[in-house]
Design an enzyme around this catalytic site. Sequence first.
Site: not given
Ligand code: AMP
Length: 394
Positions: A8, A89, A210, A281, A283, A330-331, A333
């Site tokens: 990627n 990718r 995204g 973010d 979190r 996010i989905g 975690n």
């Molecule tokens: P991605 O782009 O798929 O890597 O997702 C990044 C997003 O996932 C960020 O907003 C992170 O804060 C969120 N994320 C990762 N771990 C957690 C968690 N334990 N709780 C809430 N959001 C999370």
Amino acid sequence: MKKIMAVNAGSSSLKFQLLEMPEEKLITTGIVERIGMKNSVFAISVNGKKQEEVLDIPDHAVAVSILLNKLIELKILASFDEISGVGHRVVHGGNKIAESLVLGDDEIAYLEEIVDLAPLHLIPNLTGIKAFKKVLPNVKHIGVFDTAFHHSMPEESYLYAVPYDWYERFQVRKYGFHGTSHKFVSARCAEIMGKKPEDCNIIIAHIGNGASICAVKQGHSIDTSMGFTPLDGIPMGTRSGAIDPAIIEYMMNKKNKSVKEITNYLNKQSGYIGVSGISSDSRDLVAAAAAGNHRADLAIEVQAKRIVDYIASYYVYMGGADAIVFTAGIGENAKTTRSNIINRLGALGIKMDEERNDCRGVERLISTDDSKVKVYVIPTNEEVMIARDTLALL
Ligand code: AMP
């Protein structure tokens, strides 16, 4: 057994995974960052341990040479000949590319032709492809396109109600993105349910930095929330998602800014960060909302409402759904975000089991036994999907 590299390439970074196929076993993974800048960083994981080195890496071709030589030096490979294929990718396949394909001269020329559709991503993708082809000229290079899975969308889904020649002459249409993830996750969901993809309708909520929702009817994408670009659809970490297009001219006048500057706000200063003023973010927002910060809570609620709008509309469009799947950062975690979304879908008889939902990053059914639609968490794995397509084309 074949060793396949999934790549990627971004504007100043190059992520890679070396996988053993068809076992789908990860051999090593890593990233080259700050390519073209001082103090570039090369990081690789060996037997689960991360090694990092700071070097000066002037361009992608040098990054590829360093990466491949490292694989030999670390005895991960005995020679480059062990690599059977490289899967790249690629963000955009334009109007023509509907599936993964071998990247020959014609295909590369076509990608150069459509570079205007996604210059920020396609230019670095092409740089990465050319760099790998130069260093590994005797290996097949496969393009795996973020847009390809959505080629099955019917005209009524992909056409915008704008002058028709915008579509005919300038390829203005919905393309959709995250296709590799939607394809991987929907196939896995069918497998978990013990069904063939053609026997089920699945709604995928890929929610990361995204984010996009996809309606997968009988194994094919028939609509998705991202559009001509990844800016459309639901609000994301820094992107606005869909807005009234008239806001652009209005805000250009109010702030005395150019189209480019306003578009930059929509891409980089909107979504979570725009509404909350705190962070992009999830979190940080979940923590701030729990501590009583109204705008952090609002950023999450605005996004949740929009996600539910898409899920409900796709449910009706497909004539019902067998499953809803949460994936990406996010989905996978954020259990509170998942609950917040599913609890808004009670009118469709969809019910969350809060105990089952108390999980992170694992494959799990999280709906109640009497929920009208099954709800799952399924971790996405775009690299495995890239390696699968690469293997199939070797
Ligand atoms: P991605 O782009 O798929 O890597 O997702 C990044 C997003 O996932 C960020 O907003 C992170 O804060 C969120 N994320 C990762 N771990 C957690 C968690 N334990 N709780 C809430 N959001 C999370």
